[in-house]
Design a protein around this motif. Structure first.
Motif, PDB file in Angstrom:
ATOM      1  N   ASP A   1       4.709 180.869  64.206  1.00 11.94           N
ATOM      2  CA  ASP A   1       5.326 182.198  64.233  1.00 11.94           C
ATOM      3  C   ASP A   1       5.717 182.603  65.656  1.00 11.94           C
ATOM      4  N   GLU A   2       4.889 182.271  66.639  1.00 11.37           N
ATOM      5  CA  GLU A   2       5.214 182.575  68.034  1.00 11.37           C
ATOM      6  C   GLU A   2       6.474 181.845  68.469  1.00 11.37           C
ATOM      7  N   GLN A   3       6.598 180.598  68.057  1.00 10.18           N
ATOM      8  CA  GLN A   3       7.771 179.805  68.417  1.00 10.18           C
ATOM      9  C   GLN A   3       9.027 180.324  67.716  1.00 10.18           C
ATOM     10  N   LEU A   4       8.872 180.793  66.487  1.00  6.89           N
ATOM     11  CA  LEU A   4      10.013 181.394  65.776  1.00  6.89           C
ATOM     12  C   LEU A   4      10.496 182.641  66.512  1.00  6.89           C
ATOM     13  N   ARG A   5       9.563 183.522  66.869  1.00  8.66           N
ATOM     14  CA  ARG A   5       9.925 184.753  67.585  1.00  8.66           C
ATOM     15  C   ARG A   5      10.598 184.436  68.918  1.00  8.66           C
ATOM     16  N   ALA A   6      10.074 183.450  69.636  1.00 12.19           N
ATOM     17  CA  ALA A   6      10.625 183.087  70.944  1.00 12.19           C
ATOM     18  C   ALA A   6      12.075 182.606  70.827  1.00 12.19           C
ATOM     19  N   ARG A   7      12.410 182.024  69.698  1.00 12.32           N
ATOM     20  CA  ARG A   7      13.763 181.496  69.500  1.00 12.32           C
ATOM     21  C   ARG A   7      14.669 182.464  68.742  1.00 12.32           C
ATOM     22  N   GLY A   8      14.089 183.531  68.220  1.00 19.33           N
ATOM     23  CA  GLY A   8      14.865 184.462  67.415  1.00 19.33           C
ATOM     24  C   GLY A   8      15.222 183.889  66.050  1.00 19.33           C
ATOM     25  N   TRP A   9      14.405 182.957  65.568  1.00 20.44           N
ATOM     26  CA  TRP A   9      14.628 182.326  64.269  1.00 20.44           C
ATOM     27  C   TRP A   9      13.790 183.012  63.202  1.00 20.44           C
ATOM     28  N   THR A  10      14.267 182.928  61.970  1.00 16.59           N
ATOM     29  CA  THR A  10      13.485 183.370  60.819  1.00 16.59           C
ATOM     30  C   THR A  10      12.812 182.155  60.189  1.00 16.59           C
ATOM     31  N   GLN A  11      11.906 182.422  59.283  1.00 14.54           N
ATOM     32  CA  GLN A  11      11.292 181.325  58.529  1.00 14.54           C
ATOM     33  C   GLN A  11      12.361 180.588  57.728  1.00 14.54           C
ATOM     34  N   ALA A  12      13.335 181.330  57.211  1.00 14.48           N
ATOM     35  CA  ALA A  12      14.421 180.701  56.449  1.00 14.48           C
ATOM     36  C   ALA A  12      15.241 179.770  57.342  1.00 14.48           C
ATOM     37  N   ASP A  13      15.486 180.182  58.594  1.00 15.59           N
ATOM     38  CA  ASP A  13      16.190 179.311  59.539  1.00 15.59           C
ATOM     39  C   ASP A  13      15.425 178.001  59.708  1.00 15.59           C
TER      40      ASP A  13
END
Length: 74
Positions: A10-22
């Motif tokens: 989740d931290e890595q998703l937030r850092a990249r501005g990605w969603t779980q769907a991405d």
């Protein structure tokens, strides 16, 4: 002595501005699989899943995705 495994996807998703769907789309993993990994509800994580996630995120240091913490107070 005890340990707990912390999954930091989740931290890595937030850092990249990605969603779980991405992430699901980029890795080819099911959205429910990504959700369970992010929530920490999986008791077993497939190493191939972690490898796919690391690959699409460009991560070469596994500690960016998972961390082993001691539960000892001292």
């Amino acid at each position: 002595m005890g340990f707990v495994l912390i999954v930091k996807v989740d931290e890595q998703l937030r850092a990249r501005g990605w969603t779980q769907a991405d992430l699901a789309e980029k890795t080819g993993l099911r959205p429910s699989t990504i959700s369970e990994i992010v929530r920490g509800s999986r008791t077993v994580i497939n190493k191939e899943h972690i490898a796919k996630i690391a690959e699409v995120m460009g991560i070469t240091d596994i500690t960016e995705l998972i961390e082993l913490k001691s539960t000892d107070k001292g």
